[in-house]
Design an enzyme around this catalytic site. Structure first.
Site, short mmCIF file in Angstrom:
data_model
loop_
_atom_site.label_atom_id
_atom_site.label_comp_id
_atom_site.label_asym_id
_atom_site.label_seq_id
_atom_site.Cartn_x
_atom_site.Cartn_y
_atom_site.Cartn_z
N GLU A 68 -14.36 95.22 120.30
CA GLU A 68 -13.23 95.17 119.34
C GLU A 68 -11.93 94.80 120.04
O GLU A 68 -11.13 94.03 119.51
CB GLU A 68 -13.08 96.51 118.62
CG GLU A 68 -14.26 96.90 117.76
CD GLU A 68 -14.63 95.84 116.72
OE1 GLU A 68 -13.73 95.13 116.24
OE2 GLU A 68 -15.81 95.73 116.40
N ASP A 166 -19.09 88.75 112.70
CA ASP A 166 -18.36 87.75 113.48
C ASP A 166 -18.94 86.35 113.24
O ASP A 166 -18.21 85.37 113.15
CB ASP A 166 -18.44 88.08 114.97
CG ASP A 166 -17.69 89.37 115.29
OD1 ASP A 166 -16.73 89.67 114.57
OD2 ASP A 166 -18.08 90.05 116.24
ZN LIG Z 1 -16.87 91.62 116.36
#
Ligand SMILES: [Zn+2]
Length: 384
Positions: A68, A166
């Protein structure tokens, strides 16, 4: 996110842990200490299994944090501010202050996370091999191998081309780059997210029926969450598209009444300039520059006997924690930060002065106007 403990700052980023992380921490520690470790190497001491399990679970959460943090650091380098990370049941959430300005920036911000997880997986795999060759403690070798596997799994899962993963953002960057339409790109990534989410729900339910109760339930939970997030992102994207054409100036309350930072809470709550007019006021210093925002609710929490000796400085939300914008900025830029801000208000600044204040209700009003004056079917099905 409610019920979050703030642990502190890493590289200026506020790091928080949602209570649900305790669940995942416990599940992992328990799964290792009572399952994988004694199965692989029976006959060890109970405390050794548990110590290894607990340390491994903690290292896993640190790997998640590294993933993160990499998003936020790369976002910053690409001109997108970010200053907050929350770990929770299903992983981490990095809160960014705005959207990526270009497809290339989106690609870099989204891509770095899985890359970091993959590199971590490789590093743990190397450690595993090294510890094995050095005849290190078998439980340590086992734990390192688990960390290598889970980080590689995290990288692969996150790279799936479906929102809100993502990989969904990578897909979005690609479609955005090819078509030039951010909205179209969000819809494609969101559609993929809903499809993958429902597939996971279906596979999970099948597993539950086939007897794999906990694993199946986990899949259903993650799948259902993905469907919800992909849908929410879609409606937010449509909302942003609508608000992109409206300058902040048109939504704000201009020239709000301010309060001097030295004003006592007693004066503030009892004097005519402020009474009944609004429920929050910008706070300014002696030179008239904004330093924060005070809400009537927060001022009212000061015990009556202390109100005469407490200044607004002590109860205000400092400027750094309040979203700000220029009068001519597009309104959509305030969206992600407005709802997350402690006072649910943003200050509009020009040349170091407060020229306006924007609340969530102001934005809702603009949305009502836009969606009512547009032909039916032209966007906006739900308002988050
Ligand atoms: Zn991520």
């Amino acid at each position: 996110m409610g019920a979050t403990f703030w642990l502190g700052r890493v590289a200026g980023i506020r790091v928080g842990v949602h209570w649900s992380v305790l669940v995942i921490f416990t599940l992992i520690a328990f799964g290792l200490a009572e399952g994988r470790l004694p199965r692989a190497h029976p006959g060890g001491a109970l405390w050794a299994y548990w110590l290894t399990g607990l340390v491994t679970a903690a290292v896993f959460l640190l790997s998640l944090l590294a993933h993160e943090i990499s998003h936020v650091l790369v976002a910053r380098r690409n001109g997108v501010g970010g200053d907050e990370i929350t770990l929770w049941l299903l992983g981490g959430v990095a809160r960014l202050r705005s959207e990526a300005p270009t497809p290339a920036a989106e690609l870099r911000i989204a891509g770095v996370g899985p890359l970091v997880s993959l590199v971590l997986g490789g590093v743990f795999a190397l450690f595993t091999w090294w510890a094995h060759v050095q005849h290190g403690p078998v439980l340590v070798v086992e734990a390192l191998a688990w960390l290598a596997g889970i980080n590689i799994l995290l990288a692969v899962f996150n790279a799936l081309p479906a929102a809100p993963l993502d990989g969904g953002r990578l897909l979005r960057a690609l479609v955005w780059w090819r078509t030039g339409s951010r909205l179209r790109a969000t819809e494609v990534a969101g559609g993929a997210g809903r499809v993958l989410g429902w597939i996971m729900v279906a596979v999970g339910l099948y597993e539950v029926l086939a007897g794999g109760f906990s694993g199946g339930l986990w899949l259903v939970l993650i799948g259902w969450f993905m469907v919800a997030m992909a849908t929410l992102e879609g409606s937010q994207a449509r909302l942003r598209e609508l608000l992109r054409s409206v300058p902040v100036r048109q939504a704000m309350t201009p020239d709000p009444v301010t309060a001097a930072v030295g004003t006592t809470v007693e004066e503030f709550l009892g004097s005519p300039p402020w009474r009944y007019r609004h429920s929050a006021f910008p706070v300014t210093d002696d030179a008239g520059s904004p330093v924060g925002l005070v809400t009537v609710r927060r001022a009212g929490q000061v015990p009556v006997e202390d109100r005469g000796s407490t200044s607004l400085e002590a109860v205000m939300v400092p400027l750094a924690e309040i979203p700000t914008a220029g009068p001519d900025d597009p309104l959509d830029q305030l969206l992600p930060t407005l709802d997350a801000s402690p006072a649910r208000r943003a200050l509009v600044l020009a040349e170091g002065r407060v020229v306006g204040i924007v609340t969530s209700a102001d934005v809702s009003r603009v949305v009502t106007w836009l969606s009512s004056t547009r032909p039916p079917g032209a966007g906006l099905r739900t308002v988050p």
